[in-house]
Design an enzyme around this catalytic site. Sequence first.
Site, short mmCIF file in Angstrom:
data_model
loop_
_atom_site.label_atom_id
_atom_site.label_comp_id
_atom_site.label_asym_id
_atom_site.label_seq_id
_atom_site.Cartn_x
_atom_site.Cartn_y
_atom_site.Cartn_z
N ARG A 17 0.87 -1.18 0.00
CA ARG A 17 0.00 0.00 0.00
C ARG A 17 0.91 1.23 0.00
NH1 ARG A 17 -5.23 0.35 1.35
NH2 ARG A 17 -5.27 -1.90 1.63
N HIS A 50 12.52 -3.91 -0.91
CA HIS A 50 11.93 -4.25 -2.21
C HIS A 50 12.79 -5.33 -2.87
CE1 HIS A 50 9.50 -3.73 -5.76
NE2 HIS A 50 10.61 -3.74 -6.47
C1 GAR Z 1 9.16 -9.29 0.18
O1 GAR Z 1 9.89 -9.98 -0.81
C2 GAR Z 1 9.25 -7.79 -0.02
O2 GAR Z 1 10.48 -7.37 -0.51
C3 GAR Z 1 8.15 -7.56 -1.01
O3 GAR Z 1 7.10 -8.39 -0.54
C4 GAR Z 1 7.67 -9.56 0.02
C5 GAR Z 1 7.00 -9.82 1.35
O4 GAR Z 1 7.41 -11.06 1.87
N1 GAR Z 1 7.79 -6.18 -1.07
C6 GAR Z 1 7.47 -5.55 -2.20
O5 GAR Z 1 7.37 -6.10 -3.27
C7 GAR Z 1 7.22 -4.06 -2.03
N2 GAR Z 1 7.11 -3.40 -3.30
P1 GAR Z 1 7.16 -11.42 3.40
O6 GAR Z 1 5.71 -11.08 3.69
O7 GAR Z 1 7.44 -12.90 3.48
O8 GAR Z 1 8.12 -10.59 4.22
#
Ligand code: GAR
Length: 204
Positions: free
Chosen positions: A90, A108
């Site tokens: 978000r 990221h």
């Molecule tokens: C992670 O890989 C994070 O870098 C990514 O969501 C995943 C959450 O994993 N975030 C994005 O893509 C933000 N743009 P998690 O819930 O297992 O920590």
Amino acid sequence: MSIAVFASGSGSNFEALVERSRKQHWPQPISLLLCDKPQAKALERAERLRVPAVAFHPKEYKDKAAYEQDVLHCLQEHNIEWIMLAGYMRLVGPTLLEAYPWRILNIHPSLLPAFQGKDAVRQALEYGVRWTGVTVHWVDEGMDTGPILDQKPVLVEPHDTMETLQRKVQFVEHNLYPAVMYKLLTGRILPPDPSSMELKEEQQ
Ligand code: GAR
């Protein structure tokens, strides 16, 4: 003062952060998990790790400002100084950005500015890059656009699938994010002066 982690999904980064913060005796604890999805698996992890957690329903608010005003109250009640976004899908709005200048970080799964937004690991695999990686950056009003704090590369090998590449990227994330936060908390990286964060036009 303490740290809140914001998550929308699985919460593996949240768990890695909590474990490292405890092992390294961080000067500020992670004292809150905040989810914008009441079904998020991250909430189960918080229960297991005994970290207080709250779940919000953003759709029940009239707009982003009203939602974030409630989030802000919650953060103030928990004495939160730092916000770490960890899979929080978000955009952060002016209410939180103004209340937490240079105090909101994001992780990221790509070498920004490449592959912003959702599904960055899939985007990298489909594009065919040899190297992708992980970025930790300050949060501004854009999507994955704030100033970069640190990055680590991950090699994309010919036999990689979404699953194997995701695993390698997450392994790096689980080390890089706590390392950057530890440096901030112990003064090895200094955040810019709060007055230097200028918000662009208000967006809802
Ligand atoms: C992670 O890989 C994070 O870098 C990514 O969501 C995943 C959450 O994993 N975030 C994005 O893509 C933000 N743009 P998690 O819930 O297992 O920590």
